[in-house]
Design an enzyme around this catalytic site. Structure first.
Site, mmCIF file in Angstrom:
data_model
loop_
_atom_site.group_PDB
_atom_site.id
_atom_site.type_symbol
_atom_site.label_atom_id
_atom_site.label_comp_id
_atom_site.label_asym_id
_atom_site.label_seq_id
_atom_site.Cartn_x
_atom_site.Cartn_y
_atom_site.Cartn_z
ATOM 1 N N LYS A 68 66.800 5.959 44.363
ATOM 2 C CA LYS A 68 65.765 5.285 45.153
ATOM 3 C C LYS A 68 64.963 4.303 44.283
ATOM 4 C CE LYS A 68 64.042 9.255 46.528
ATOM 5 N NZ LYS A 68 65.083 10.195 46.022
ATOM 6 N N THR A 69 64.548 4.750 43.117
ATOM 7 C CA THR A 69 63.805 3.873 42.211
ATOM 8 C C THR A 69 64.676 2.726 41.728
ATOM 9 O OG1 THR A 69 62.428 5.736 41.493
ATOM 10 C CG2 THR A 69 62.475 3.789 40.071
ATOM 11 N N ASP A 113 56.221 5.483 44.427
ATOM 12 C CA ASP A 113 57.071 6.661 44.384
ATOM 13 C C ASP A 113 56.357 7.845 45.032
ATOM 14 O OD1 ASP A 113 59.290 8.164 43.799
ATOM 15 O OD2 ASP A 113 58.732 8.551 41.720
ATOM 16 N N THR A 162 61.138 12.126 48.763
ATOM 17 C CA THR A 162 62.132 13.179 48.945
ATOM 18 C C THR A 162 61.857 13.974 50.216
ATOM 19 O OG1 THR A 162 60.774 14.653 47.569
ATOM 20 C CG2 THR A 162 62.521 13.427 46.459
ATOM 21 N N ARG A 221 71.869 11.157 38.640
ATOM 22 C CA ARG A 221 70.972 11.587 37.562
ATOM 23 C C ARG A 221 71.513 12.834 36.878
ATOM 24 N NH1 ARG A 221 65.118 12.550 39.545
ATOM 25 N NH2 ARG A 221 65.174 10.274 39.684
#
Length: 340
Positions: A68-69, A113, A162, A221
């Protein structure tokens, strides 16, 4: 076609130069996976640039670690704009936003975020900024109080979360683009592992990279984190090359099984089966029994276990599935280990 024994040597390709300090791709063409989402974003960006307008506000939601980032940075790069980054919990007062918003130029991106954790008073301060690109600031108090309107550049707000369900309806309705990011299939993670290996100067073969990809829980990740640890193992025990055998040995040491379940995943399942007869049992009880935070279980462990059929969530609580018993080698009738 390359053979399975071929070694991927650490040579930078395209824009992946030695001076690159991060594994994060810079452009949509470098971003691996999420093909449907990439096509949509490419269309939105191209249309906005052709009209000479800022891109509409965006929400990216989904489990942690899926990009997302990274996508927020890519959107800014594709628009040829700057990006400023903050987080919902950091924005305690409306004044915290004034400096950020007033410093943005046309088409710049403000990335928030965990936007669902933005305090309500700050969230309401965002509404006119998102809709009318202005801020109404109250100066002084009492009879001398007056309102000053601060005009803003036409920026793009990108929020990531999230837990999309916790974003309030008024805030959510002000986003023109709302996109979910899903878990990645092993084939996409394989390409990500190969790319990361090249950037980090790690030698690996196809089987070794695929073994890491299969056990990475569909999350880039996690794949990159595992790659670093397998690299350490290969350096000491595998001659510096990640082969299938080296990857399996390293992942066994890390207690990550072939289905991607780690020690905590299995502890959660065993707790439900052995202490609570397979469920149903409440999430608070599970959290106390395994010694983990309730929110961490719900956001980090539970989604993967449910999506892959190891856990079921009901109104009465969590239930271990038949697949969970089989995976742990336990009898569904007794909860005891099965003996061949």
């Amino acid at each position: 076609m390359a053979k399975k024994t071929d070694i991927f040597t650490p040579k930078p390709v395209n824009s992946e130069l030695k001076e690159e300090e991060t594994l994060r791709p810079k452009h949509l063409s470098e971003f691996i996976g999420q093909e449907k989402l990439k096509r949509k974003l490419a269309t939105y960006v191209a249309a906005a640039k052709e009209r000479g307008e800022s891109l509409d506000h965006i929400i990216f939601y989904g489990p942690p670690g899926l990009g997302k980032t990274t996508l927020a940075h890519i959107v800014a790069a594709e628009m040829g704009s700057e990006i400023k980054i903050t987080a919902g919990p950091i924005l305690e007062r409306p004044v915290d936003l004034v400096g950020l918003l007033s410093s943005l130029a046309d088409s710049d991106v403000l990335f928030i975020d965990e936007i669902h954790r933005t305090p309500r008073n700050v969230e309401e301060f965002l509404y006119p900024a998102m809709e009318d690109f202005c801020l109404d600031i109250v100066i002084d108090k009492g009879p001398s109080a007056r309102t000053v309107r601060l005009n803003l550049s036409h920026f793009t707000l990108i929020g990531s979360t999230t837990r999309a369900g916790l974003i309030t309806a008024p805030l959510r309705s002000r986003f023109g683009i709302v996109e979910r990011i899903d878990y990645y299939p092993p084939e996409d993670l394989f390409q990500i592992v190969i790319r990361s290996a090249r950037i980090m100067n790690i030698e690996t073969d196809m089987d070794g990279a695929m073994e890491i990809s299969r056990r990475a829980r569909g999350t880039p990740r996690i794949a990159n984190r595992i790659l670093r640890r397998v690299r350490d193992f290969a350096q000491i025990h595998g001659g510096g090359i990640i082969t299938n055998e080296v990857a399996k040995a390293a992942l066994d040491m890390l207690e990550i099984d072939p289905e991607g379940l780690d020690e905590m995943d299995k502890r959660i399942l065993r707790t439900i089966i052995e202490k609570f007869d397979g469920g149903p049992v409440g999430i608070k009880t599970i959290a106390v029994a395994v010694g983990e935070d309730e929110g961490t279980i719900e956001e980090l462990y539970e989604p993967y276990l449910i999506q892959h059929g190891f856990l079921a969530r009901t109104q009465r609580g969590r239930i271990a599935t038949v697949l969970a018993y089989k995976h742990l080698g336990l009898s569904q009738s007794t909860g005891l280990p099965l003996f061949k």
